[in-house]
Design a protein around this motif. Structure first.
Motif, PDB file in Angstrom:
ATOM      1  N   PHE A 190       0.805  -1.230   0.000  1.00 18.48           N
ATOM      2  CA  PHE A 190       0.000   0.000   0.000  1.00 18.48           C
ATOM      3  C   PHE A 190       0.839   1.282   0.000  1.00 18.48           C
ATOM      4  O   PHE A 190       0.312   2.360  -0.273  1.00 18.48           O
ATOM      5  N   THR A 191       2.131   1.203   0.331  1.00 20.99           N
ATOM      6  CA  THR A 191       2.895   2.457   0.417  1.00 20.99           C
ATOM      7  C   THR A 191       4.030   2.581  -0.593  1.00 20.99           C
ATOM      8  O   THR A 191       4.537   3.680  -0.781  1.00 20.99           O
ATOM      9  N   VAL A 192       4.413   1.476  -1.219  1.00 21.05           N
ATOM     10  CA  VAL A 192       5.620   1.551  -2.058  1.00 21.05           C
ATOM     11  C   VAL A 192       5.458   2.546  -3.214  1.00 21.05           C
ATOM     12  O   VAL A 192       6.422   3.218  -3.591  1.00 21.05           O
ATOM     13  N   ASP A 193       4.261   2.694  -3.742  1.00 16.65           N
ATOM     14  CA  ASP A 193       4.069   3.635  -4.849  1.00 16.65           C
ATOM     15  C   ASP A 193       4.231   5.084  -4.387  1.00 16.65           C
ATOM     16  O   ASP A 193       4.606   5.944  -5.171  1.00 16.65           O
ATOM     17  N   HIS A 194       3.942   5.356  -3.127  1.00 19.19           N
ATOM     18  CA  HIS A 194       4.040   6.732  -2.617  1.00 19.19           C
ATOM     19  C   HIS A 194       5.440   7.015  -2.072  1.00 19.19           C
ATOM     20  O   HIS A 194       6.042   8.030  -2.400  1.00 19.19           O
ATOM     21  N   LEU A 195       5.942   6.123  -1.238  1.00 18.80           N
ATOM     22  CA  LEU A 195       7.246   6.361  -0.600  1.00 18.80           C
ATOM     23  C   LEU A 195       8.418   5.990  -1.509  1.00 18.80           C
ATOM     24  O   LEU A 195       9.506   6.540  -1.385  1.00 18.80           O
ATOM     25  N   GLY A 196       8.214   5.047  -2.371  1.00 26.36           N
ATOM     26  CA  GLY A 196       9.310   4.543  -3.190  1.00 26.36           C
ATOM     27  C   GLY A 196       9.890   3.273  -2.599  1.00 26.36           C
ATOM     28  O   GLY A 196       9.646   2.960  -1.415  1.00 26.36           O
ATOM     29  N   LEU A 198      10.686  -1.094 -10.170  1.00 29.26           N
ATOM     30  CA  LEU A 198      10.465  -0.754  -8.760  1.00 29.26           C
ATOM     31  C   LEU A 198      10.280   0.763  -8.668  1.00 29.26           C
ATOM     32  O   LEU A 198      11.069   1.517  -9.245  1.00 29.26           O
ATOM     33  N   PRO A 199       9.251   1.230  -7.964  1.00 21.91           N
ATOM     34  CA  PRO A 199       8.974   2.680  -7.949  1.00 21.91           C
ATOM     35  C   PRO A 199      10.088   3.479  -7.264  1.00 21.91           C
ATOM     36  O   PRO A 199      10.510   3.108  -6.166  1.00 21.91           O
ATOM     37  N   PRO A 200      10.588   4.569  -7.900  1.00 24.38           N
ATOM     38  CA  PRO A 200      11.676   5.351  -7.282  1.00 24.38           C
ATOM     39  C   PRO A 200      11.191   6.151  -6.070  1.00 24.38           C
ATOM     40  O   PRO A 200      11.892   6.256  -5.076  1.00 24.38           O
ATOM     41  N   GLY A 201       9.995   6.748  -6.137  1.00 27.53           N
ATOM     42  CA  GLY A 201       9.414   7.483  -5.009  1.00 27.53           C
ATOM     43  C   GLY A 201      10.307   8.585  -4.494  1.00 27.53           C
ATOM     44  O   GLY A 201      10.874   9.356  -5.280  1.00 27.53           O
ATOM     45  N   LEU A 202      10.467   8.650  -3.163  1.00 28.30           N
ATOM     46  CA  LEU A 202      11.207   9.753  -2.539  1.00 28.30           C
ATOM     47  C   LEU A 202      12.723   9.622  -2.699  1.00 28.30           C
ATOM     48  O   LEU A 202      13.440  10.605  -2.550  1.00 28.30           O
ATOM     49  N   LEU A 203      13.203   8.438  -2.966  1.00 25.84           N
ATOM     50  CA  LEU A 203      14.657   8.226  -2.987  1.00 25.84           C
ATOM     51  C   LEU A 203      15.084   7.407  -4.217  1.00 25.84           C
ATOM     52  O   LEU A 203      15.337   6.209  -4.112  1.00 25.84           O
TER      53      LEU A 203
END
Lengths: 499, 165
Positions: B104-110, B156-161
């Motif tokens: 649920f969070t990987v797309d937002h946080l990365g 893999l989503p890059p997100g914040l980092l």
């Protein structure tokens, strides 16, 4: 001959050789860690095989599983913690040898006779598979249905728990396989309006959840196993040739029993090792020495479990029916890579089959030098703390399952199956039966429905052909025997109560 | 979490009945006797029978108690006899909850921050020190990212980092 040369060219491709080497190291390291089984090692590798060529992918699974099965003997021998149910059969014997100050002899037996067993198993695969393929060409859907069902029933018998619970677990797996639109009519079943469920429950996330996440969950609630004391090993292979000459019968019997059990659909290395150890004791001239660190049982059971690993590929390649959980995973990879199991595989993709045989041989040969290195490094690897390994496994579960379909719903599936696997294991339901049910569900249904359509809804033709009648009798016998045992055990109680 | 056999048996029987009923509601294939409803119904009936058998104790004699290795001499003892791990039941839920957290969070946080939280939490839950958790959280996510995102091309989503590779 040209097919054989083509097969060698396939195997000697740099990516395949690299895959063999890396998966061998991976299998040895993961298998040697207490709590991480050979099945778990193989399941975690599947997402990686998505990105490899077909032969490299198969090579990865074959090599890693063979290495992990041997390597699982290491914690059993040094710590009395079997890495896999197959090595549990002779863990006490191997540990008794360690306590007698002969750990190198025990580990040497596990390595040497595992490698020899693997080679014999591969030879049986090479000889038997094409012969059986010709026989299997005459099978109709009735035989295929009973064969698949027999495979599932064997898996429930092998499980060391209540057979009723094992059958329930298997049926639960078949029910899970019903989810989605992949059924003979293409009707959405048990999807509850969720589009993510239309494609059905993916096998790989289910496997990863049941075997890897459930194991991490279990680790959370049990104390860390005791640590291995630092020790230096002497020569690992010293005395093995002498033992080979001293116990030729035991070795041959282990290989043959392993091959026969491996060929049975649904029965794999676990059953082979237990049966062989029991046979070694039964036919031994010195049965009283068993359990005190005697090499006889170790030789027979060690040879048997690796022999069954290779011959377990016979039903997998011929009928798509897994010999055990590892070949269940391998079947998924075979389908994924366009090598759909079936008797025609041996004529249409002959070079790939030869390549598979060669990889098996290579895997068992390189097991000896790599195994020796692994045993020498075991003192360091077995000291690795659980809190440093398990977090990486949780992360790999998430990323690996996501990689199989680039869909985050698969990560939720892994979490759900982790909970299911954990709860089942805690309550005596064998997880392997559930997994085999999921893997074979669509195949069993397809053959069942096709047969029913052919017979116009009648059940009689299921028993009409000779082979299907024999298979049906065995399957039904396996299904009712727990009830028979229960009734038999109730009888004396009832008689006593009446008296 | 051990559930009594009677409860699991009844649960399985109810599940089987629901599966058989759900299967019976499925639409048939026009012009054919056998449709997508047959298999779930057969399995459902099988589960009902197994559930009843488990509830009345058939096959119980085959069960063996779970054992764990408790001491350095490799002695096996029943799992119930080992002193329980502190908050063991709660800790058991950590891995599936972390997987849900990832989903649920990987797309937002990365990937990197989410993975770092997962790794550090699991390490703590298993009794690791803050230092080992920190080391693992700093090393494992970039290594896994390198293998899966760079070598295997998993998005893999890059997100914040975002990673430099």
């Amino acid at each position: 001959m040209s097919t054989f040369i083509e097969a060698w060219q396939m195997v000697l491709a740099p990516d395949v050789l690299m895959a063999i080497l890396l998966s061998a190291i991976y299998g040895l390291v993961v298998g040697s860690l207490p709590g991480l089984s050979a099945t778990m090692a193989t399941a975690l590798l599947v997402p990686v095989t998505f990105y490899l060529s077909p032969i490299a992918a198969i090579a990865t699974i074959i090599t890693a599983s063979a290495m992990a099965i041997f390597s699982c003997d290491i914690p059993g021998c040094l710590l009395r913690i079997p890495g896999t149910p197959a090595s549990a059969a002779y863990t006490d014997e191997a540990y008794a040898m360690t306590r007698k100050g002969q750990p190198e002899l025990a580990l040497g037996i596990c390595l040497w006779f595992s490698a020899l067993g693997g080679v014999f198993g591969t030879l049986s695969l090479i000889i038997m598979a094409p012969l059986l393929a010709e026989f299997a060409l005459s099978f109709s859907t009735f035989e295929y249905f009973w064969l698949a069902f027999l495979g599932l029933m064997c898996a429930t018998v092998v499980a060391r728990s209540s057979p009723v619970k094992a059958i329930a677990a298997m049926l639960l797996g078949l029910l899970i396989a019903c989810v989605g639109i992949e059924n003979p009519a293409g009707t959405p079943r048990f999807t509850f309006g969720m589009t993510d469920l239309l494609g059905g429950i993916e096998v790989i996330p289910a496997l990863v959840g049941c075997f890897a996440v459930a194991e991490v969950m279990r680790a959370m609630s049990v104390p860390e196993p005791p640590q291995l004391a630092r020790r230096k090993f002497g020569s690992i292979l010293a005395g093995q040739w002498k033992l080979t000459k001293e116990y030729p019968k035991q070795q041959a019997r282990g290989n043959i029993v392993g091959i026969i059990i491996g060929v049975l659909p649904g029965a794999g290395a676990d059953m082979a090792a237990w049966v062989s150890y029991a046979m070694a004791k039964r036919f031994s001239k010195t049965p009283e020495k068993f359990g005190t660190g005697h090499p006889e049982g170790l030789i027979e059971a060690g040879a048997s479990n690796n022999a069954s690993l290779a011959s377990g590929w016979v039903p997998s390649l011929l009928f798509g029916i897994p010999g055990d959980t590892i070949t269940a995973i391998a079947i998924g990879v075979l389908y994924m890579k366009g090598l759909n199991p079936g008797p025609t595989l041996f004529t249409e993709k002959a070079s790939s089959m030869y390549a598979l045989y060669i990889i098996f041989m290579l895997g068992n040969i390189i097991m000896i030098p790599l195994g020796i290195i692994m045993i020498r490094l075991a003192t360091f690897i077995l000291r690795a703390k659980r809190y440093m390994i398990m977090p990486v496994i949780v992360l790999l579960c998430a990323v690996g399952s996501f990689a199989t379909g680039n869909n985050l719903f698969l990560v939720i599936t892994v979490a759900a199956f982790g909970c299911i696997g954990y709860l089942m294991e805690k309550n005596g339901f064998p997880v392997a039966a559930l997994v085999l049910g999921i893997v074979m569900g669509s195949m069993v249904e397809q053959h069942f429905i096709t047969s029913l359509i052919k017979s116009d809804g009648s059940l009689l033709p299921f028993f009409a052909r000779p082979v299907s009648a024999i298979l049906a009798a065995i399957t039904i016998g396996l299904m009712v025997w727990p009830l028979a045992v229960w009734l038999y055990k109730k009888r004396p109680q009832a008689t006593a109560a009446a008296a | 979490m051990h559930i009594p056999n009677r409860a699991t048996g009844i649960g399985i029987a109810v599940l089987g009945a629901a599966a058989a009923y759900g299967g019976s509601l499925l639409p048939p294939v026009p012009g054919q006797q056998v449709g997508p409803n047959v298999f779930p119904m057969v399995i459902g009936i099988g589960l009902v029978l197994c559930g009843i058998a488990i509830a009345i104790g058939i096959g119980k004699s085959f069960e063996e108690p779970e054992e764990v290795v408790a001491s350095e001499d490799g002695a096996h003892v029943p799992a119930d006899a080992v002193p329980p791990v502190a908050h063991g039941a709660l800790k058991t839920l950590v891995p599936p909850l972390l997987l849900l957290f990832y989903a649920f969070t990987v797309d937002h946080l990365g990937f990197i921050p989410t993975a770092a939280v997962m790794v550090a939490t699991t390490c703590f839950a298993l009794g690791g020190t803050w230092r080992s958790a920190l080391v693992l959280a700093l090393c494992a996510p970039p290594a896994v990212h390198l293998i899966f995102a760079k070598l295997l091309r998993v998005p893999l989503p890059p997100g914040l980092l975002p990673m430099p590779w």
